[in-house]
Design an enzyme around this catalytic site. Sequence first.
Site, PDB file in Angstrom:
ATOM      1  N   GLU A 171       0.736  -1.307  -0.055  1.00 58.78           N
ATOM      2  CA  GLU A 171      -0.059  -0.021  -0.159  1.00 58.78           C
ATOM      3  C   GLU A 171       0.885   1.273  -0.052  1.00 58.78           C
ATOM      4  O   GLU A 171       0.578   2.101   0.847  1.00 58.78           O
ATOM      5  CB  GLU A 171      -1.042   0.086   0.977  1.00 58.78           C
ATOM      6  CG  GLU A 171      -1.834  -1.370   1.054  1.00 58.78           C
ATOM      7  CD  GLU A 171      -2.855  -1.510   2.515  1.00 58.78           C
ATOM      8  OE1 GLU A 171      -2.813  -0.412   3.259  1.00 58.78           O
ATOM      9  OE2 GLU A 171      -3.455  -2.286   2.508  1.00 58.78           O
ATOM     10  N   GLU A 278      -6.558 -10.635  -1.603  1.00 62.46           N
ATOM     11  CA  GLU A 278      -7.227 -10.388  -0.499  1.00 62.46           C
ATOM     12  C   GLU A 278      -8.464 -10.402  -0.884  1.00 62.46           C
ATOM     13  O   GLU A 278      -9.434  -9.695   0.063  1.00 62.46           O
ATOM     14  CB  GLU A 278      -6.680  -9.441   0.313  1.00 62.46           C
ATOM     15  CG  GLU A 278      -5.119  -9.051   0.529  1.00 62.46           C
ATOM     16  CD  GLU A 278      -4.639  -7.826   1.524  1.00 62.46           C
ATOM     17  OE1 GLU A 278      -5.829  -7.428   2.001  1.00 62.46           O
ATOM     18  OE2 GLU A 278      -3.691  -7.798   1.620  1.00 62.46           O
TER      19      GLU A 278
END
Length: 394
Positions: A171, A278
Site C-alpha cells: 500500500e 485479499e
Amino acid sequence: MVNRRMSKVFGVITMASLCVLALPGNASSKPMDPTDATKPLKEVFKGKFLIGTTLDFHELLGRAPEDTAFAQKHFNAFTCGNSMKPDFTQPQEGRFTFEQGDKMVELAAQCGAVPIGHTLVWHSQTPAWFFAGKQGQPLDRETALSRMRTHIATVVGHFKGKVKQWDVVNEAISDAPNEYLRPSPWQKAIGDDFIAEAFRAAHAADPAALLTYNDYNIEMGYKRGKTLRLLKSLLDQKVPIHAVGIQAHWRLGSVNLPEIEKAIQDFSGLGLRVMFTELDLGVLPTRYQGADVSHQESLTLEQRAAIDPYKAGLPDDVAKKQAEAYRQIFDLFMKYRSKIERVTFWGSYDAESWLNNFPIRGRTDYPLLFNRQRKPKPAYFAVVEAASETHKGE
Ligand code: 9MR
C-alpha cells in the site's frame, strides 16, 4: 462514492486489539462434518492457479481446530492475516518473534499448501520505534534504511526456503489525486526509492522467493496509472520484482470488471505475474470503497440499523446477486489464468472476515464463499461452475 481521503494517522494497533478483531464472530462451535462432500476449492482450481486463504490468531494459537481443518481442506496457499506483519515479527528493535509464522508454515506443510509472507514494509501495523528519530529528531534516511534492511534480512532469512512468496511492500501508492506515493513514514524518511531498496533486500535474503508489490484499488483508473508508473520504474532499474498483488476488497454492486481486466492486461504486459491477494465481496452498504485500515466510520444508532441490514441472515436475492458477481469475477480469472499465479480469499468463511468490523465495527457481513456454519453459499457453486466451464484463456 469512493472516499479518497488521505489519513494522516499512522497509529499502531496493539496486539491485544488485533486479537479481538481477528476472532471469528458468531462462528459455529460445531465440529466439521466428516461426511461433508463439498468439493475442495483447491481441487476445483487444480492446474489453474493457487487458491488461498488467511490463517489468523485463532488458528495459529491452536484455538480453532475446525477452522484450521477447513482451511486445510479447501485451500493450497496460506497467508497470515496478521502474524507476520512488523508489529508481530519485530515488536521491539532487535526482538524478533516468529512462532505464529512458523506455525503457519507447519500447517501449510501438513497439507501441501504454499506459505505466503505478508508483509514486510507497510505504514500500518508497524511499531512506532521503526519511525522514531534519534534524540527526538525526524527519522533520517540512513537509520530508516538500516532498520528496513535489518528487518527484511532477518524475517526473510528466517523463513528462507519455506515461505515462497512475499508481499514486500504494501500500500505505498497514494489514494489522493495529484499525489504519487503515500507520504508514509518510510517514504518521508527514505524517499521514493524505499520501495526499490525493500525489494533488493528481500531478494538478497532469499533469491528464490517470488516478490510482490501489494495494494488495494490499483486496478481502478485513479490508481492504475500510478501503479504502472511505479512498476515500470522498478523494472527499468532492474529491481527484483516478480508480481503485483491486487488486494481485491470489492463490494457487491460496484465490481468494475472492465477495470479489473485492463489491470490484468497492463500488469501482465510488463512481464509480471498477477495475484489477487485479499479477495472478498462485501454485501453491506458503505460509503468507503478502499481498504485503508486507518479509516473508521462512526454512526448514530438509527444510521447503524440501516447499515447493518442482514443481522438475521443473508436474504436469498442478495446471495444470488453475490453468486452472480463472483461468477463473473471468476470467469475473468479463468480467462486470464495463464497470467494469474494465485487468488487468495481474505478469510475462509463469513465469520472470519475483517469486514464484520470495517469500516464500521460489529456488523454482520457475508463476503466469502462459505457461511457462518462453513457451508457453501450460492457463491461457492457459481465459482465452481466458472472453473469448470471451458475457456479459451488468454
Ligand atoms: O485482516 C486484517 C485485520 O484482522 C486487521 O485488523 C487489519 C489491521 O491492519 O489488517 C487486516 O488485513 C489487511 C491486510 O493486512 C492489508 N490489506 C487490508 C487488509 C484488511 O484490512
